[in-house]
Design a protein around this motif. Structure first.
Motif, PDB file in Angstrom:
ATOM      1  N   THR A 127      18.644  24.662  38.804  1.00  0.00           N
ATOM      2  CA  THR A 127      20.076  25.190  39.147  1.00  0.00           C
ATOM      3  C   THR A 127      21.227  24.677  38.346  1.00  0.00           C
ATOM      4  N   GLY A 128      22.489  25.499  38.325  1.00  0.00           N
ATOM      5  CA  GLY A 128      23.584  25.093  37.460  1.00  0.00           C
ATOM      6  C   GLY A 128      24.655  25.647  38.245  1.00  0.00           C
ATOM      7  N   THR A 129      25.828  25.748  37.455  1.00  0.00           N
ATOM      8  CA  THR A 129      26.941  26.505  37.880  1.00  0.00           C
ATOM      9  C   THR A 129      27.398  27.526  37.096  1.00  0.00           C
ATOM     10  N   VAL A 130      28.356  28.600  37.706  1.00  0.00           N
ATOM     11  CA  VAL A 130      28.982  29.408  37.172  1.00  0.00           C
ATOM     12  C   VAL A 130      30.434  29.304  37.491  1.00  0.00           C
ATOM     13  N   THR A 131      31.444  29.558  36.732  1.00  0.00           N
ATOM     14  CA  THR A 131      32.705  29.626  37.000  1.00  0.00           C
ATOM     15  C   THR A 131      33.657  30.905  36.345  1.00  0.00           C
ATOM     16  N   ILE A 132      34.329  31.510  37.004  1.00  0.00           N
ATOM     17  CA  ILE A 132      35.315  32.537  36.524  1.00  0.00           C
ATOM     18  C   ILE A 132      36.460  32.368  36.947  1.00  0.00           C
ATOM     19  N   GLY A 133      37.529  32.700  36.224  1.00  0.00           N
ATOM     20  CA  GLY A 133      39.047  32.645  36.458  1.00  0.00           C
ATOM     21  C   GLY A 133      39.566  33.805  35.563  1.00  0.00           C
ATOM     22  N   MET A 134      40.942  34.017  36.067  1.00  0.00           N
ATOM     23  CA  MET A 134      41.549  35.127  35.418  1.00  0.00           C
ATOM     24  C   MET A 134      42.582  34.518  34.712  1.00  0.00           C
ATOM     25  N   LYS A 135      42.624  34.996  33.393  1.00  0.00           N
ATOM     26  CA  LYS A 135      43.571  34.480  32.339  1.00  0.00           C
ATOM     27  C   LYS A 135      45.099  34.945  32.819  1.00  0.00           C
ATOM     28  N   ASN A 136      46.043  34.072  32.533  1.00  0.00           N
ATOM     29  CA  ASN A 136      47.470  34.636  32.686  1.00  0.00           C
ATOM     30  C   ASN A 136      47.963  35.068  31.432  1.00  0.00           C
ATOM     31  N   SER A 137      48.086  36.430  31.294  1.00  0.00           N
ATOM     32  CA  SER A 137      48.207  37.145  30.019  1.00  0.00           C
ATOM     33  C   SER A 137      49.948  37.610  30.008  1.00  0.00           C
ATOM     34  N   ASP A 138      50.254  37.948  28.891  1.00  0.00           N
ATOM     35  CA  ASP A 138      51.712  38.260  28.853  1.00  0.00           C
ATOM     36  C   ASP A 138      51.886  39.885  29.206  1.00  0.00           C
ATOM     37  N   LYS A 139      50.787  40.336  29.320  1.00  0.00           N
ATOM     38  CA  LYS A 139      50.797  41.921  29.604  1.00  0.00           C
ATOM     39  C   LYS A 139      50.307  42.131  31.219  1.00  0.00           C
ATOM     40  N   ASP A 140      50.986  43.422  31.718  1.00  0.00           N
ATOM     41  CA  ASP A 140      50.845  43.581  33.054  1.00  0.00           C
ATOM     42  C   ASP A 140      49.266  43.728  33.335  1.00  0.00           C
ATOM     43  N   GLN A 141      48.725  42.773  34.436  1.00  0.00           N
ATOM     44  CA  GLN A 141      47.506  42.858  34.907  1.00  0.00           C
ATOM     45  C   GLN A 141      47.439  43.694  36.164  1.00  0.00           C
ATOM     46  N   ASN A 142      48.190  44.305  36.759  1.00  0.00           N
ATOM     47  CA  ASN A 142      48.098  44.821  37.988  1.00  0.00           C
ATOM     48  C   ASN A 142      46.705  45.741  38.150  1.00  0.00           C
ATOM     49  N   ALA A 143      46.276  46.333  36.835  1.00  0.00           N
ATOM     50  CA  ALA A 143      45.066  47.209  36.735  1.00  0.00           C
ATOM     51  C   ALA A 143      43.814  46.177  37.337  1.00  0.00           C
ATOM     52  N   CYS A 144      44.100  44.849  37.334  1.00  0.00           N
ATOM     53  CA  CYS A 144      42.815  44.293  37.522  1.00  0.00           C
ATOM     54  C   CYS A 144      42.705  43.838  39.336  1.00  0.00           C
ATOM     55  N   LYS A 145      43.766  44.265  39.856  1.00  0.00           N
ATOM     56  CA  LYS A 145      43.578  44.012  41.234  1.00  0.00           C
ATOM     57  C   LYS A 145      42.730  44.582  42.105  1.00  0.00           C
ATOM     58  N   ASN A 146      41.971  44.113  42.953  1.00  0.00           N
ATOM     59  CA  ASN A 146      40.677  44.671  43.703  1.00  0.00           C
ATOM     60  C   ASN A 146      39.542  45.127  43.046  1.00  0.00           C
ATOM     61  N   VAL A 147      39.146  44.578  41.844  1.00  0.00           N
ATOM     62  CA  VAL A 147      38.270  45.089  41.168  1.00  0.00           C
ATOM     63  C   VAL A 147      37.021  44.030  41.430  1.00  0.00           C
ATOM     64  N   ALA A 148      35.804  44.482  41.060  1.00  0.00           N
ATOM     65  CA  ALA A 148      34.624  43.835  41.434  1.00  0.00           C
ATOM     66  C   ALA A 148      34.230  43.449  39.773  1.00  0.00           C
ATOM     67  N   VAL A 149      34.321  42.245  39.301  1.00  0.00           N
ATOM     68  CA  VAL A 149      34.148  41.834  38.134  1.00  0.00           C
ATOM     69  C   VAL A 149      32.556  41.387  37.656  1.00  0.00           C
ATOM     70  N   PRO A 150      31.852  42.386  37.155  1.00  0.00           N
ATOM     71  CA  PRO A 150      30.566  42.052  36.884  1.00  0.00           C
ATOM     72  C   PRO A 150      30.128  40.751  35.980  1.00  0.00           C
ATOM     73  N   LEU A 151      29.326  40.215  36.197  1.00  0.00           N
ATOM     74  CA  LEU A 151      28.767  39.092  35.269  1.00  0.00           C
ATOM     75  C   LEU A 151      27.626  39.209  34.700  1.00  0.00           C
ATOM     76  N   TYR A 152      27.096  39.246  33.494  1.00  0.00           N
ATOM     77  CA  TYR A 152      26.171  39.425  32.615  1.00  0.00           C
ATOM     78  C   TYR A 152      25.538  37.880  32.319  1.00  0.00           C
ATOM     79  N   PHE A 153      24.282  37.714  32.723  1.00  0.00           N
ATOM     80  CA  PHE A 153      23.779  36.379  32.071  1.00  0.00           C
ATOM     81  C   PHE A 153      22.560  36.543  31.294  1.00  0.00           C
ATOM     82  N   SER A 154      22.507  35.716  30.223  1.00  0.00           N
ATOM     83  CA  SER A 154      21.145  35.752  29.412  1.00  0.00           C
ATOM     84  C   SER A 154      20.767  34.350  29.293  1.00  0.00           C
ATOM     85  N   VAL A 155      19.445  33.905  29.375  1.00  0.00           N
ATOM     86  CA  VAL A 155      18.882  32.867  29.339  1.00  0.00           C
ATOM     87  C   VAL A 155      17.998  32.658  27.993  1.00  0.00           C
ATOM     88  N   SER A 156      17.958  31.417  27.597  1.00  0.00           N
ATOM     89  CA  SER A 156      17.126  31.373  26.375  1.00  0.00           C
ATOM     90  C   SER A 156      16.588  30.124  26.284  1.00  0.00           C
TER      91      SER A 156
END
Length: 156
Positions: A127-156
């Motif tokens: 086991t381990g951990t995954v963290t996700i955060g939203m960057k604070n950008s200079d652009k308008d980020q309203n388009a990111c409201k209420n979206v499901a953000v998919p995470l893609y994992f790869s292990v080696s």
């Protein structure tokens, strides 16, 4: 001549008897040398699998607190497999770049995963951990409201 003939006869009989005795005791055989080899296929192992527990309650906001979850990497194979590292990124399930809507992309998020390098026994997990955060950008980020953000994992 009788004596010589008798003597010859005895020599012939004695020689024949010795040949019969010696010949009966003699064995003939072939020596053999052979080799054999066999191979056992090593095959391939089943791929390690990754499962993510539900992220913490809350929503992602620009510059706001991130979310974390437990990730579990399982070895479904029959032998030991070494887990060197795990990579995570915002992407579609096939690894292609994700764009939910115009104005919201993977570039709006920071993701990271951590897990120790470990050898995982057959049928066991790490086991381990995954963290996700939203960057604070200079652009308008309203388009990111209420979206499901998919995470893609790869292990080696």
């Amino acid at each position: 001549m009788g004596k010589t003939a008798g003597r010859k006869k005895r020599i012939i009989i004695t020689t024949a008897a010795m040949l019969a005795i010696g010949g009966g005791a003699a064995f003939a055989y072939w020596t053999g040398v052979g080799t054999t080899s066999t191979a056992v296929n090593s095959g391939t192992e089943s791929a390690l699998t990754v499962a993510v527990a539900s992220l913490a309650d809350g929503v992602l906001t620009p510059g706001g607190p991130g979310q974390s979850a437990v990730i579990t990497v399982t070895n479904p194979g029959k032998g030991v497999q070494k887990l060197n590292k795990i990579d995570v990124r915002v992407a579609n399930s096939d690894g292609t770049p994700w764009v939910k809507v115009t104005g919201c992309s993977a570039d709006d998020f920071d993701v990271a995963a951590s897990i120790d390098q470990v050898q995982i026994q057959a049928g066991k997990s790490a086991t381990g951990t995954v963290t996700i955060g939203m960057k604070n950008s200079d652009k308008d980020q309203n388009a990111c409201k209420n979206v499901a953000v998919p995470l893609y994992f790869s292990v080696s």
